[in-house]
Write a protein that holds these residues in place. Structure first.
Motif, PDB file in Angstrom:
ATOM      1  N   ALA A 286      39.594  39.715 109.468  1.00 41.57           N
ATOM      2  CA  ALA A 286      40.757  40.280 108.785  1.00 41.57           C
ATOM      3  C   ALA A 286      41.686  40.917 109.805  1.00 41.57           C
ATOM      4  O   ALA A 286      41.286  41.229 110.918  1.00 41.57           O
ATOM      5  CB  ALA A 286      40.314  41.311 107.757  1.00 41.57           C
ATOM      6  N   TYR A 287      42.935  41.067 109.409  1.00 40.43           N
ATOM      7  CA  TYR A 287      43.863  41.816 110.257  1.00 40.43           C
ATOM      8  C   TYR A 287      44.378  43.010 109.470  1.00 40.43           C
ATOM      9  O   TYR A 287      44.391  43.000 108.240  1.00 40.43           O
ATOM     10  CB  TYR A 287      45.024  40.947 110.734  1.00 40.43           C
ATOM     11  N   ASP A 288      44.787  44.022 110.184  1.00 39.76           N
ATOM     12  CA  ASP A 288      45.382  45.195 109.574  1.00 39.76           C
ATOM     13  C   ASP A 288      46.594  45.536 110.434  1.00 39.76           C
ATOM     14  O   ASP A 288      46.514  46.290 111.386  1.00 39.76           O
ATOM     15  CB  ASP A 288      44.353  46.345 109.563  1.00 39.76           C
ATOM     16  N   MET A 289      47.702  44.882 110.103  1.00 40.32           N
ATOM     17  CA  MET A 289      48.868  44.997 110.983  1.00 40.32           C
ATOM     18  C   MET A 289      50.125  45.189 110.149  1.00 40.32           C
ATOM     19  O   MET A 289      50.142  44.881 108.969  1.00 40.32           O
ATOM     20  CB  MET A 289      49.028  43.724 111.816  1.00 40.32           C
TER      21      MET A 289
ATOM     22  N   ASP B  42      34.063  27.516 108.831  1.00 42.07           N
ATOM     23  CA  ASP B  42      35.483  27.775 109.005  1.00 42.07           C
ATOM     24  C   ASP B  42      35.675  29.265 109.249  1.00 42.07           C
ATOM     25  O   ASP B  42      34.823  30.069 108.900  1.00 42.07           O
ATOM     26  CB  ASP B  42      36.254  27.396 107.740  1.00 42.07           C
ATOM     27  N   VAL B  43      36.807  29.599 109.842  1.00 43.76           N
ATOM     28  CA  VAL B  43      37.132  31.008 109.995  1.00 43.76           C
ATOM     29  C   VAL B  43      38.263  31.325 109.032  1.00 43.76           C
ATOM     30  O   VAL B  43      39.293  30.658 109.022  1.00 43.76           O
ATOM     31  CB  VAL B  43      37.544  31.327 111.440  1.00 43.76           C
ATOM     32  N   GLN B  44      38.036  32.322 108.215  1.00 48.84           N
ATOM     33  CA  GLN B  44      39.054  32.699 107.240  1.00 48.84           C
ATOM     34  C   GLN B  44      39.703  33.996 107.693  1.00 48.84           C
ATOM     35  O   GLN B  44      39.024  34.951 108.057  1.00 48.84           O
ATOM     36  CB  GLN B  44      38.386  32.897 105.873  1.00 48.84           C
ATOM     37  N   LEU B  45      41.037  34.027 107.678  1.00 46.01           N
ATOM     38  CA  LEU B  45      41.739  35.241 108.092  1.00 46.01           C
ATOM     39  C   LEU B  45      42.522  35.794 106.908  1.00 46.01           C
ATOM     40  O   LEU B  45      43.380  35.120 106.355  1.00 46.01           O
ATOM     41  CB  LEU B  45      42.699  34.940 109.237  1.00 46.01           C
ATOM     42  N   THR B  46      42.193  36.994 106.491  1.00 46.24           N
ATOM     43  CA  THR B  46      42.999  37.631 105.467  1.00 46.24           C
ATOM     44  C   THR B  46      43.492  38.935 106.050  1.00 46.24           C
ATOM     45  O   THR B  46      43.111  39.288 107.163  1.00 46.24           O
ATOM     46  CB  THR B  46      42.171  37.956 104.207  1.00 46.24           C
ATOM     47  N   GLY B  47      44.308  39.656 105.321  1.00 51.24           N
ATOM     48  CA  GLY B  47      44.765  40.885 105.938  1.00 51.24           C
ATOM     49  C   GLY B  47      45.580  41.781 105.069  1.00 51.24           C
ATOM     50  O   GLY B  47      45.889  41.473 103.927  1.00 51.24           O
ATOM     51  N   GLU B  48      45.908  42.893 105.661  1.00 46.73           N
ATOM     52  CA  GLU B  48      46.633  43.948 104.972  1.00 46.73           C
ATOM     53  C   GLU B  48      47.758  44.453 105.847  1.00 46.73           C
ATOM     54  O   GLU B  48      47.724  44.307 107.056  1.00 46.73           O
ATOM     55  CB  GLU B  48      45.677  45.114 104.689  1.00 46.73           C
TER      56      GLU B  48
END
Lengths: 406, 353, 564
Positions: A49-52, A83-89
């Protein structure tokens, strides 16, 4: 409405009682990790995940870093057959944004690692939440010194960064000013961001220790465009160098306007890695000639950056990098993926187990990682950036700038 | 006589005057201190003033759009700052294309004209569309409702443009013939600054002339006075309002081009701050009043450029330019205490705003 | 059959429809959302976004047809869809010959291949046209289905999509429920719903709704409540209160966080509602009082500042006092200003406070850019209110107090004076209302609520940064009270939930949050200018003054964000 919802749920429960035949399958792997493991079923993706910050006036900073993360994930393809899953906020580049996004991410136990935050103010609130959730947190753009200072209440386990600690970079800039430029009088400008302010103060401190004089310390609003009046007011102090470690937008305008200010025509200008970007060449026009920026020493690694990374960025996102921490984010992503590969345990059926503490340990143990931003080795408090700072000089119409020091 | 006079003064008035006087005192005291210290010479003051005037020129062109729309509809078109942004942000792609094939350098005047035309077209089309879709259906609604619509439209446009053109910045290529300075007396002034100040002045005069002298302008004033009666008099109210938006949009687009002469960098968020400043300038000058908007913008520009050095520097306040907006707003309060409807605003505006 | 003018109408509707899809594509929504599954591997959010406009346009164009026979309706919808599909298909064709990506960064090959079903521009364009024609016709045909079935179908689709969208949140929430959670697991795939899950939800909601809507017809006319009914009502109220108190336990920490944020905005909304809704004073710098509340608590309780270090409860009265004083100080110079002059001065006041808290000049006292950290959290006895779940109760208590004050004030002497002043200042003054006192009391009360909200905000974050005190906060509060219904106290709650709560829930919109937010505000004001829960009196006024035909019925923007 709620009544209906309740009814639907009740009906669903009955339906599932009938339908669900068996519970979860028993696993052969036993998790002995101190803070738990992440289990990824076959066919499920590994969740990063990203937090950006991706909205508002600071959005470019976060979007750019996220693009870097996405490039690394796309380059890797599958990780250990998943697979690599990218989610974020959105961290909102603010404390309250950090709290909201941090809380949300912390609640999702499938997340292995979080890239972020974009801003140090968000980090101070979000990192404790994410750290307690057991994640690895790795930021590409937090530069505030306290985040990796041993014993500081803002230093949390599991937190690392590929961005530069301000203390190192600010000191290097002051050293450069004294050693290379041989100036004795300098002025600083910051833009009200934590990044710029702490760099400017660090520079001023070291510069004075080295015997220099600070003629003025100014501050501007990065969303404004007229900096000429500030610059004009700096001129009478007679600074030989103006140090403005800010971001591209305001930075390129200051560069341009400084050259047009009476009394500053021959003053040297210097920025930090926040202005190491092709947009500076475009935004400042001919005025960019002779502008210095400090940045990690990329001399041996710029090859991959230009040959692979930039074209890929253009292809995927339709533009040149919009800010400056994309390469840091790219490196951070590779470090995380390498660490996962090192510690994950794979069952015969393809189920993946990632022990969280072991992953953190593997991250802290990263040594001589060949990244776009240099050879990275992580310290025990989480500073991974290459400590070698170099200074580059821009020339009109050319990118990248040329290394001049050390 | 004396008694009624004394009766009329309330404690509130006294406090307001104390606030006003203390602002005035700080300003005067700070200025004297600064001049005593003598850090800046005359040349610096002149430079600052010219910078302020040029900045004021940009604000003025945006403020004109605010003010004429306000004059007719009595509504704050919050999305005006995005209309301002749309012109130069779209036209930058034309400029870059022209630059790539060399036309920009071989025919700079034609290029600038083309870019200006495109920017003006985009801005005024957008303004008209906005009026048609978002404001027209709300003409009879309470006045806060269109304000919220305008705020919504402002967000929408900002982020639509971000979606289209990205969140990074784009830079205009340089125009050779506007480089360098002209010397007036012994003072060199940058050509771009001169162009901006003069264009703003001309645009203000044209708009003022249009509103005061032409038949269309007369119709606009009639609509501004009373829409229903104007309609009864045979004026096509919808058309006049559309025209007003088109004019406002065009002046914002032109303002955008002047803006990029001074600051050749564009991005999706560029409208926000100048828009806010232009709104302030329009109010300062007396909203709804065309010369007032110009005057207000010039005062605001100079205040921002000169104010921090003049008022704060002498008192030893750190980083005075960080507070330039605070100074501008405090002076605004001061002026509005003395003249509650702006410098050139009519007292009649006290009826119902 | 169809005459020339309606034909023209069909074509222009098709063009607008196509334009909207091109807009959605160029803004990047279609491509981004196509990575987001609703039903795993089958239906993505981008897919819905792409085809929903065809359906909606087909439906609404068919509704306008004077002749509602199957043939004309299907023809109208189909043709509109066809034109729209054609318009949309032009984008990839244009992209083939001109490099529009230099300008529109989202005009990527991925977008084209989504629009073309991966079939190349010509064949793909043809397929797109056929599909869009069919969907348009389907939309038109939808009109002919009996309303009861139609509504049930619509409900079913909406719930399926919503549950699919909120999968990540629901899974996190469900995981807290221990053993029961396994019952629900099979509904959700690793992204979106499983096909079985989607089908079950779809049919369940559809059937339930269909069944219930059949029963509704014999609703009794409102009778005087018998004692038994009163008891039931009381029981329901008690149940609602208990539910409200249990919410953080049921929903988990993230939802508590959202509720906390909504609660802080409700507090501010209640205050601004007094200033704007009751007293009619347009205040755009409301954040100033919020900032003052936060900073006073920060300075007084943080060990970093080194002034004094007292507890949250000791600092709170000072924070409130400071906010109220600031309210009066702001109120005085603006006494004589009206409307937009007032708006700009208050806006300026908000900016002044923000700049002062940011400034290097006051850095030793307020922390400058670095803000204030380690602000004390409130203690109750020896329990520190630390987590979002615990702070929830503090916020609920504050809202109850503030809501009670606002409710009592509304019909008090003061409240009547405010409203009289809102309607007409001169008349109010002529009736003997003291304008100075009335205005100042409105500012002071509003500032009090904002100060309280700010103090809680600082304690919740345990830090305060100048970057949090920006104009956006003021604008958000203003929007929420107007969307809720100006002058209405329940409206504040509704407005805050809708504007502050819903964007948090739909992560998919994070990048397009403000875009959707802006469009929502515009549409909202066009469709329901009186707000979601209007004050009774105001609603009457509004509908009196607005002629029915002034309300729009052909606004294309409505469909621009079908999911918002």
């Amino acid at each position: 409405m709620s009544k209906r919802l309740l009814f639907v749920f009740a009906a669903l429960i009955i339906a599932t009682m009938v339908l669900s035949a068996c519970g979860p399958k028993a696993s052969t792997y036993e998790c002995t990790d101190a803070i738990g493991c992440v289990t990824v079923a076959p066919g499920d993706p590994i969740h990063l995940a990203y937090d950006m910050v991706i909205n508002g006036p600071d959005a470019t900073l976060g979007i750019d870093s996220r693009n870097g993360v996405e490039i690394a994930i796309a380059e890797k393809g599958q990780l250990l057959g998943h697979d690599v899953q990218l989610t974020g906020e959105d961290d909102g580049c603010s404390a309250e944004g950090g709290q909201a996004s941090g809380t949300k991410l912390a609640a999702d136990t499938t997340i292995v690692a979080v890239f972020g935050t974009s801003c140090s103010s968000a980090a101070r609130v979000a990192v404790p939440l994410l750290s307690q959730a057991g994640f690895v947190i790795i930021s590409a753009s937090n530069t505030a010194p306290d985040l990796t200072k041993a014993g500081d209440p803002n230093n949390w386990p599991g937190y690392l960064r590929t961005a530069h600690n301000d203390t190192i970079q600010g000191a290097a800039a002051a050293q450069f000013a004294v050693d290379f430029l041989k100036v004795t009088k300098a002025a600083t400008i910051h833009d009200g961001s934590l990044y710029a302010e702490s760099l400017a103060n660090q520079f001023a401190k070291v510069f004075q220790e080295l015997g220099g004089t600070i003629t003025a310390q100014e501050a501007v609003d990065p969303n404004q465009t007229d900096f000429k009046s500030v610059l004009t007011s700096l001129a009478p102090g007679g600074p030989e160098l103006i140090y403005y470690p800010i971001f591209v937008k305001a930075g390129s305008l200051i560069t341009r306007q400084a050259k047009e200010t009476t009394g500053l025509e021959n003053t040297s200008l210097m920025g930090a890695d926040g202005m190491f970007s092709p947009d500076v060449t475009a935004g400042a026009g001919d005025a960019v000639e002779g502008l210095f920026v400090s940045s990690p020493d990329t001399s041996s690694f710029s090859q991959k950056y230009n040959d692979y990374f930039l074209p890929k960025y253009q292809e995927l996102f339709g533009s040149e990098p919009v800010s400056i921490f994309h390469a840091h984010a790219y490196d951070a992503t590779w470090m995380v993926m390498n660490a996962i590969e090192a510690v994950a345990v794979k069952d015969a059926d393809g189920t993946l187990h990632i022990p969280r503490q072991a992953l953190r340990d593997a991250m802290y143990a990263t040594k001589d990682f060949q990244g776009l931003t240099g050879v990275l080795t992580c310290g025990p408090t989480g500073d991974c950036a290459n400590p070698k700072i170099a200074v580059y000089e821009y020339h009109a119409g050319e990118y990248p700038p040329i290394k001049v020091w050390p | 006589m004396l008694r009624t006079w004394r009766q009329r003064i309330t404690i509130a008035d006294v406090v307001v005057w104390i606030i006003g006087l203390s602002i005035a005192f700080v300003v005067v005291y700070g200025s004297i201190k600064t001049i005593e210290v003598g850090k800046y010479n005359t040349r610096v003051w002149i430079d600052l003033t010219i910078t302020g005037l040029a900045l004021g020129g940009v604000y003025a062109l945006i403020a004109l759009g605010y003010t004429i729309v306000y004059g007719v509809l009595k509504m704050i078109n919050f999305a005006h700052s995005e209309i301002f942004m749309s012109g130069p942000f779209t036209a930058v792609f034309l400029a870059l294309a022209l630059y790539k094939n060399g036309f920009w350098n071989s025919h700079p005047y034609i290029s600038l004209l083309l870019v200006t035309l495109l920017a003006v077209t985009v801005s005024s089309t957008l303004a008209v569309l906005l009026e048609r879709i978002a404001y027209r259906p709300l003409r009879t609604a309470p006045r806060l409702v269109p304000l919220i619509t305008a705020i919504g439209a402002s967000f929408f446009l900002q982020y639509a443009f971000r979606g289209f053109f990205g969140s990074g910045l784009q830079a205009y290529p340089e125009l050779g013939f506007l480089k360098g300075t002209w010397t007036f007396g012994s003072i060199p002034v940058y050509k771009t600054q001169v162009v901006v100040i003069i264009s703003a002045l001309i645009m203000m005069l044209i708009l003022y002339g249009f509103v005061q002298l032409t038949k269309m302008g007369k119709a606009m004033r009639a609509v501004s006075e009373d829409k229903e009666v104007a309609g009864l008099m045979g004026i096509d109210v919808d058309r006049i309002i559309m025209l007003t938006f088109a004019l406002g949009g065009a002046s914002a687009g032109l303002g955008g081009i002047l803006y990029i002469l001074l600051f050749p960098v564009v991005h999706f968020f560029m409208g926000f701050i100048p828009g806010l400043k232009a709104f302030t300038a329009a109010v300062l000058g007396g909203i709804g009043n065309v010369p007032g908007a110009f005057l207000g913008a010039m005062i605001l520009g100079i205040l921002e450029a000169v104010g921090p050095s003049l008022f704060l520097d002498g008192m030893g306040i750190a980083a005075p330019y960080q507070l330039k907006d605070a100074i501008a707003f405090i002076i605004l309060v001061f002026i509005l205490i003395i003249r509650p409807s702006g410098i050139l605003g009519e007292r009649i505006t006290q009826t119902k705003a | 059959m169809t005459n020339k003018s309606t034909l023209k109408q069909l074509f222009s509707a098709g063009l607008i429809n196509g334009g909207i899809i091109i807009f959605l594509g160029l803004v990047g929504m279609i491509e981004t959302f196509s990575q987001r599954d609703i039903v795993s591997g089958l239906v993505s959010m981008g897919f819905i976004l792409l085809f929903l406009p065809f359906f909606v346009f087909g439906y609404s164009i068919a509704k306008k047809e004077p002749d509602q026979s199957l043939r004309t309706v299907l023809f109208a919808g189909g043709l509109t869809g066809l034109v729209a599909g054609f318009t949309t298909a032009l984008l990839p064709i244009l992209g083939q010959f001109v490099n529009i990506r230099d300008m529109f960064m989202n005009a990527s090959p991925t977008l084209y291949s989504i629009l073309n079903f991966n079939q190349g521009i010509y064949l793909g364009g043809l397929i797109l046209m056929i599909v869009s024609g069919i969907i348009g016709a389907l939309g038109a045909g939808f009109l002919l289905i009996p309303p009861r079935l139609r509504n049930a179908f619509l409900q079913a689709v909406v719930w399926t999509v919503l549950l699919g969208l909120m999968r990540d949140l629901l899974i996190v929430m469900i995981a807290r429920w221990g053993a029961i959670s396994y019952i629900f697991r099979w509904i959700f795939a690793s992204s979106g719903l499983t096909i079985t899950g989607a089908l079950v939800i779809f049919f369940l909601v559809g059937v339930v709704y269909y069944w219930r809507s059949g029963k509704k017809q014999d609703l009794p006319v409102k009778k005087i409540l018998s004692k038994k009914q009163k008891n039931i009502r009381f029981g329901k109220l008690v149940a609602a209160v208990i539910l409200m108190l249990l919410l953080p336990q049921i929903l988990g920490i993230y939802f508590s966080e959202i509720l906390d944020n909504v609660g802080i905005y409700i507090l501010m909304g209640l205050g601004l509602n007094i200033v704007i809704g009751f007293a009619g004073l347009l205040d755009l710098g409301y954040v100033a009082f919020f900032a003052i509340g936060a900073y006073v608590v920060g300075v007084l309780t943080s060990p970093e500042m080194g002034v004094i270090q007292i507890t949250f409860w000791q600092a709170l009265p000072f924070a409130l006092l400071a906010s109220v004083t600031a309210g009066v100080i702001l109120g005085l110079p603006v006494l004589k200003m009206r409307g937009d002059y007032l708006a700009i001065v208050t806006l300026g006041f908000g900016e002044i406070i923000r700049l002062l808290s940011l400034s290097d000049w006051l850095r030793p006292y307020l922390g400058g850019t670095q803000g204030i950290q380690r602000i004390a959290r409130p203690f109750i006895g020896s329990l520190e209110l630390k987590t979002q779940g615990q702070l929830y109760y503090l916020i609920v208590a504050a809202i109850l107090i503030a809501g009670f004050i606002a409710w009592r004030l509304k019909d008090s002497h003061m409240g009547r004076s405010w409203m009289a002043m809102r309607e007409d200042e001169d008349v109010a003054q002529a009736m003997g209302i003291n304008l100075v006192a009335t205005k100042l009391s409105a500012f002071a009360t509003g500032a009090f609520f904002a100060g309280l909200a700010g103090a809680i905000f600082a304690a919740k974050l345990s830090s305060a940064y100048p970057q949090s005190m920006n104009l956006m906060v003021s604008i958000n509060v203003l929007c929420l009270i107007i969307v809720g219904g100006m002058g209405s106290i329940p409206g504040v709650f509704v407005g805050a939930l809708v504007l502050m709560g819903s964007p948090e829930l739909l992560r998919e919109f994070s990048e397009f949050r403000y875009l959707v937010y802006g469009a929502l505000l515009v549409v909202m004001m066009l469709v329901r200018p009186e707000g979601l829960w209007p004050e009774a009196r105001r609603k009457l006024e509004l509908h009196e003054s607005m002629e029915p035909d002034a309300l729009p019925n052909d606004i294309p923007t409505v469909t621009e964000n079908p999911a918002g």
